[in-house]
Design an enzyme around this catalytic site. Structure first.
Site, short mmCIF file in Angstrom:
data_model
loop_
_atom_site.label_atom_id
_atom_site.label_comp_id
_atom_site.label_asym_id
_atom_site.label_seq_id
_atom_site.Cartn_x
_atom_site.Cartn_y
_atom_site.Cartn_z
CE LYS A 76 -3.91 1.88 2.67
NZ LYS A 76 -4.88 1.94 3.41
CB SER A 151 -8.30 3.89 2.86
OG SER A 151 -7.46 3.31 3.82
CB SER A 175 -8.69 0.87 5.65
OG SER A 175 -9.54 2.18 5.32
N1 GLN Z 1 -13.48 4.61 6.29
C1 GLN Z 1 -12.59 4.99 7.31
C2 GLN Z 1 -12.47 6.39 7.23
O1 GLN Z 1 -12.62 6.91 6.22
C3 GLN Z 1 -11.76 3.98 8.00
C4 GLN Z 1 -10.30 4.34 7.15
C5 GLN Z 1 -9.27 3.29 7.44
O2 GLN Z 1 -9.59 2.43 8.05
N2 GLN Z 1 -8.07 3.83 7.04
O3 GLN Z 1 -11.84 7.05 8.20
#
Ligand code: GLN
Length: 484
Positions: A76, A151, A175
């Site tokens: 990532k 994400s 995410s």
């Molecule tokens: N969807 C959540 C957010 O927007 C979690 C994102 C994540 O786990 N990095 O913060």
């Protein structure tokens, strides 16, 4: 070659059925072939990947072999990789070549793994659909008009489309699990503190946790073995005896006590999703597991608490991007204040700015007690709910996400709807517990993820339970038709 799991590839590399260079070239070709359709990568590392593969082949020749030697993987783009562009999918870091290596990627380098490239993601890991990337959205290989989740959508799409046998990801509120669920692969966020955050670009430090994605639970266990461990460079790294995560893969499910949070199965859960999850849970029951209703009475407040705590931490973490030290700088600033203001307003995307504003507000002296302090108290109550539940059950299971993958653009104009995508995953981060998602069925040809939540440091058992499920089902072996 791309149809094999990491465990299978290990045996084939050792048996010299093909070299790591051949395997790496094969995956690089696939990545290039599908990049226009999926946009799963921000940077493709052809040259360094082939060099690493050649080094790995030498190690394999000499018999100096670790479980990941010569295995191609995708990282990532949140992990700093020395000498290689590291963007966090932000215009702010579009020109950033990391001057040092994150602990996580260093561990893979030490093991002799090959880095195919850096995967697409939501900007600074803020999002649930991968649509917040400066480099454009990643598409879901099961239906390219839908999102791959976020994400870590680039990593999940890459693994689902067999562009890489495994990938790294990070999970602050879901995410890893949510994109794994939406693309029909496996992912685990281990116990907070298990994997070093050194060199992983910070979003909300008390919640951020790296983890692996792959097609099987066995592969997750192999990847976890390389990723976890104490790191003195990370002040929240936990010095906990390092499990071999593969040791419990063959343990029987007999007597396993599974807790089902009744609150997860209310009318907000799509009924087809509820049925699919219940059927998956029945598979465990047929193997002698027992099912128990449990309550997580404060789960309903998890999203609200998270959207105070995460933005508060992000507003502080992202203060370092000021146009002075590194990253984007605006043209011809009039003075220092103009430099800060324009660099940040031009360098950050809309969602990141929204979070910084919400977080700065929540930490301001007038509302600090009512917002931030209250959210921290809720966080403690949520943690206690889980600890209470684990007195009577070994694992908690439920849906990863309230629906299957949604259409691109569908939730962009409605941040609250987007935030609700994580209603089953966020509490796990607030509590610091390990959570996984594994493929558990399909609804209208779109994958469904089963979430497995374990007690602190119980990842080895979680992998065993998931592995047993995968001996009885073949959801994890399905491949989207255009990527076979
Ligand atoms: N969807 C959540 C957010 O927007 C979690 C994102 C994540 O786990 N990095 O913060």
């Amino acid at each position: 070659m791309h149809n094999y799991t990491i465990a299978q590839l290990r045996k084939m590399l050792d048996a010299k059925e093909f070299s790591s260079v051949e395997l790496t070239q094969h995956y690089l070709n696939r990545i290039h072939q599908h990049q226009d359709t999926l946009n799963a990568f921000i940077t493709i590392c052809d040259e360094t990947a082939l060099q690493q593969a050649a080094e790995a082949d030498k190690r394999i020749q000499k018999g100096d072999i670790e479980p990941l030697t010569g295995i191609p993987l995708a990282q990532k783009d949140i992990f700093c990789t020395k000498g290689i562009k590291t963007t966090c999918a932000s215009k702010m870091l579009d020109n950033f070549i990391a001057p040092y290596e994150s602990t996580l990627t260093q561990q893979f380098l030490n093991a002799g793994a090959v880095m195919l490239g850096k995967t697409n993601m939501d900007e600074f890991a803020m999002g649930s659909s991968n649509e917040n990337s400066f480099y454009g959205p990643t598409k879901n290989p099961w239906d390219v008009t839908t999102v791959p989740g976020g994400s870590s959508g680039g990593s999940s799409a890459a693994v689902a489309a067999l562009l890489s046998p495994g990938a790294t990801a990070s999970d602050t509120g879901g995410s890893i699990r949510q994109p794994a669920g939406l693309t029909g692969i496996c992912g685990i966020k281990p116990t907070y503190g298990s994997i070093s955050r050194y060199g992983m670009i910070a979003f909300a430090s008390s919640l951020d946790q790296a983890g692996p994605m792959a097609r099987t639970a066995e592969d997750l266990a192999i990847l976890l073995n390389c990723m976890t461990g104490f790191d003195p460079k990370d002040s929240t790294s936990v010095d906990h005896p390092h499990d071999d995560y593969t040791t419990q893969l063959n343990q029987s499910l007999k007597g396993l006590r599974i807790g089902i949070p009744v609150d997860f199965f209310d009318d907000r859960l799509n009924p087809d999703m509820a049925n699919t999850i219940q059927e998956a849970i029945r598979v465990f029951e047929t193997q002698g597991a027992t099912i128990h209703d449990i309550h997580l009475p404060h789960n309903h407040a998890a999203i609200a608490a998270y959207y105070v705590i995460a933005p508060a931490e992000c507003s502080s973490n992202l203060a370092r991007f000021d146009g002075v030290r590194y990253g984007y700088r605006c043209n011809n600033p009039e003075n220092l204040l103009d430099l800060y203001r324009r660099s940040r307003s031009e360098g950050f995307g809309a969602e990141v700015k929204r979070r910084i504003m919400v977080g700065t507000y929540a930490l301001s002296s007038k509302v600090y007690d009512a917002c931030y302090l209250k959210a921290q108290k809720i966080r403690r109550l949520i943690t206690q709910d889980f600890i209470e539940a684990f007195k009577n059950v070994d694992m908690i299971m439920g849906p990863t996400s309230p629906s299957t993958a949604f259409k691109l653009g569908e939730r962009c104009q409605d941040p609250v709807q987007m935030y609700l995508s994580d209603m089953y995953t966020i509490a796990v981060n607030l509590a610091g517990l390990p959570g996984a998602s594994i493929p558990a069925g399909f609804i209208n040809n779109m994958p469904v993820g089963l979430q497995i939540i374990g007690h602190y440091f119980d990842e080895a058992r979680m992998m065993g339970i998931a592995h047993q499920f995968q001996q009885l089902t073949d959801w994890h072996l399905q491949v989207p038709s255009n990527f076979k």
